[in-house]
Write a protein that holds these residues in place. Structure first.
Motif, PDB file in Angstrom:
ATOM      1  N   LEU A 191       0.837  -1.195   0.000  1.00  3.22           N
ATOM      2  CA  LEU A 191       0.000   0.000   0.000  1.00  3.22           C
ATOM      3  C   LEU A 191       0.873   1.248   0.000  1.00  3.22           C
ATOM      4  O   LEU A 191       1.915   1.286   0.659  1.00  3.22           O
ATOM      5  CB  LEU A 191      -0.885   0.009   1.243  1.00  3.22           C
ATOM      6  N   ASP A 192       0.417   2.289  -0.702  1.00  6.26           N
ATOM      7  CA  ASP A 192       1.141   3.553  -0.618  1.00  6.26           C
ATOM      8  C   ASP A 192       0.631   4.336   0.593  1.00  6.26           C
ATOM      9  O   ASP A 192      -0.336   3.939   1.240  1.00  6.26           O
ATOM     10  CB  ASP A 192       1.041   4.353  -1.919  1.00  6.26           C
ATOM     11  N   GLU A 193       1.286   5.426   0.910  1.00  4.02           N
ATOM     12  CA  GLU A 193       0.948   6.186   2.119  1.00  4.02           C
ATOM     13  C   GLU A 193      -0.478   6.728   2.100  1.00  4.02           C
ATOM     14  O   GLU A 193      -1.149   6.752   3.139  1.00  4.02           O
ATOM     15  CB  GLU A 193       1.963   7.309   2.341  1.00  4.02           C
ATOM     16  N   GLN A 194      -0.967   7.149   0.957  1.00  7.67           N
ATOM     17  CA  GLN A 194      -2.333   7.661   0.860  1.00  7.67           C
ATOM     18  C   GLN A 194      -3.350   6.553   1.142  1.00  7.67           C
ATOM     19  O   GLN A 194      -4.329   6.762   1.858  1.00  7.67           O
ATOM     20  CB  GLN A 194      -2.594   8.296  -0.515  1.00  7.67           C
ATOM     21  N   GLU A 195      -3.100   5.367   0.604  1.00  7.98           N
ATOM     22  CA  GLU A 195      -3.995   4.229   0.855  1.00  7.98           C
ATOM     23  C   GLU A 195      -3.994   3.866   2.342  1.00  7.98           C
ATOM     24  O   GLU A 195      -5.050   3.608   2.927  1.00  7.98           O
ATOM     25  CB  GLU A 195      -3.559   3.020   0.027  1.00  7.98           C
ATOM     26  N   LYS A 196      -2.827   3.877   2.939  1.00 10.31           N
ATOM     27  CA  LYS A 196      -2.730   3.575   4.370  1.00 10.31           C
ATOM     28  C   LYS A 196      -3.497   4.606   5.189  1.00 10.31           C
ATOM     29  O   LYS A 196      -4.205   4.256   6.139  1.00 10.31           O
ATOM     30  CB  LYS A 196      -1.265   3.524   4.813  1.00 10.31           C
ATOM     31  N   LYS A 197      -3.369   5.854   4.822  1.00 14.53           N
ATOM     32  CA  LYS A 197      -4.067   6.930   5.531  1.00 14.53           C
ATOM     33  C   LYS A 197      -5.580   6.740   5.431  1.00 14.53           C
ATOM     34  O   LYS A 197      -6.304   6.876   6.421  1.00 14.53           O
ATOM     35  CB  LYS A 197      -3.651   8.283   4.944  1.00 14.53           C
ATOM     36  N   GLU A 198      -6.081   6.406   4.246  1.00 14.00           N
ATOM     37  CA  GLU A 198      -7.518   6.192   4.048  1.00 14.00           C
ATOM     38  C   GLU A 198      -8.006   4.984   4.844  1.00 14.00           C
ATOM     39  O   GLU A 198      -9.086   5.012   5.434  1.00 14.00           O
ATOM     40  CB  GLU A 198      -7.819   6.018   2.557  1.00 14.00           C
ATOM     41  N   ILE A 199      -7.218   3.927   4.855  1.00 10.52           N
ATOM     42  CA  ILE A 199      -7.577   2.724   5.608  1.00 10.52           C
ATOM     43  C   ILE A 199      -7.643   3.041   7.101  1.00 10.52           C
ATOM     44  O   ILE A 199      -8.594   2.653   7.786  1.00 10.52           O
ATOM     45  CB  ILE A 199      -6.579   1.580   5.318  1.00 10.52           C
ATOM     46  N   ARG A 200      -6.651   3.762   7.611  1.00  8.86           N
ATOM     47  CA  ARG A 200      -6.651   4.138   9.035  1.00  8.86           C
ATOM     48  C   ARG A 200      -7.849   5.026   9.368  1.00  8.86           C
ATOM     49  O   ARG A 200      -8.476   4.866  10.424  1.00  8.86           O
ATOM     50  CB  ARG A 200      -5.352   4.864   9.406  1.00  8.86           C
ATOM     51  N   HIS A 201      -8.188   5.926   8.462  1.00  9.97           N
ATOM     52  CA  HIS A 201      -9.329   6.819   8.689  1.00  9.97           C
ATOM     53  C   HIS A 201     -10.631   6.011   8.790  1.00  9.97           C
ATOM     54  O   HIS A 201     -11.422   6.205   9.719  1.00  9.97           O
ATOM     55  CB  HIS A 201      -9.419   7.852   7.566  1.00  9.97           C
ATOM     56  N   THR A 202     -10.846   5.103   7.860  1.00  5.94           N
ATOM     57  CA  THR A 202     -12.059   4.274   7.876  1.00  5.94           C
ATOM     58  C   THR A 202     -12.093   3.399   9.120  1.00  5.94           C
ATOM     59  O   THR A 202     -13.130   3.285   9.784  1.00  5.94           O
ATOM     60  CB  THR A 202     -12.128   3.403   6.602  1.00  5.94           C
TER      61      THR A 202
END
Length: 114
Positions: free
Chosen positions: A5-16
């Motif tokens: 995962l790239d950093e943006q995907e990780k950020k979105e996953i953590r947010h959800t």
């Protein structure tokens, strides 16, 4: 195994994950010790503990980590948790209080009565 995962995907996953998981690590720890928690869920062959109960323990571990300590395996589990909570929430029964449906979601870190 999921692709890296790239950093943006990780950020979105953590947010959800942060929006769906509304139980703290300490609250989830206490919940997993109850008979209600242990009374629900499917078990894999040869296991006594349900899949959801095992997941709850993993969620506690994840909640106690700092963002930079999360592994690819953690992100994989977080995505599994997100999928489960979303699918299970969509099956909301008429009566949720003291139901197996509620107990199961709580094992996955989501209290639908909050």
């Amino acid at each position: 195994m999921i692709a890296t995962l790239d950093e943006q995907e990780k950020k979105e996953i953590r947010h959800t994950f942060g929006k769906l998981i509304n139980m703290s690590a300490s609250t989830l720890t206490k919940w997993l010790q109850t008979e209600e928690s242990k009374s629900v869920g499917q078990t894999k062959d040869g296991h006594k503990e349900s899949i959801g109960h095992q997941s709850g323990k993993r969620i506690i571990d994840i909640l106690q980590k700092k963002v930079d300590e999360l592994t690819e395996s953690d992100y994989e589990h977080i995505q599994k948790v997100i999928g489960y909570v979303k699918r299970h929430s969509a099956q909301r029964p008429e009566h949720v209080a003291d139901s197996n449906w509620t107990y199961s979601l709580k094992n996955w870190g989501h209290d639908p009565e909050k």
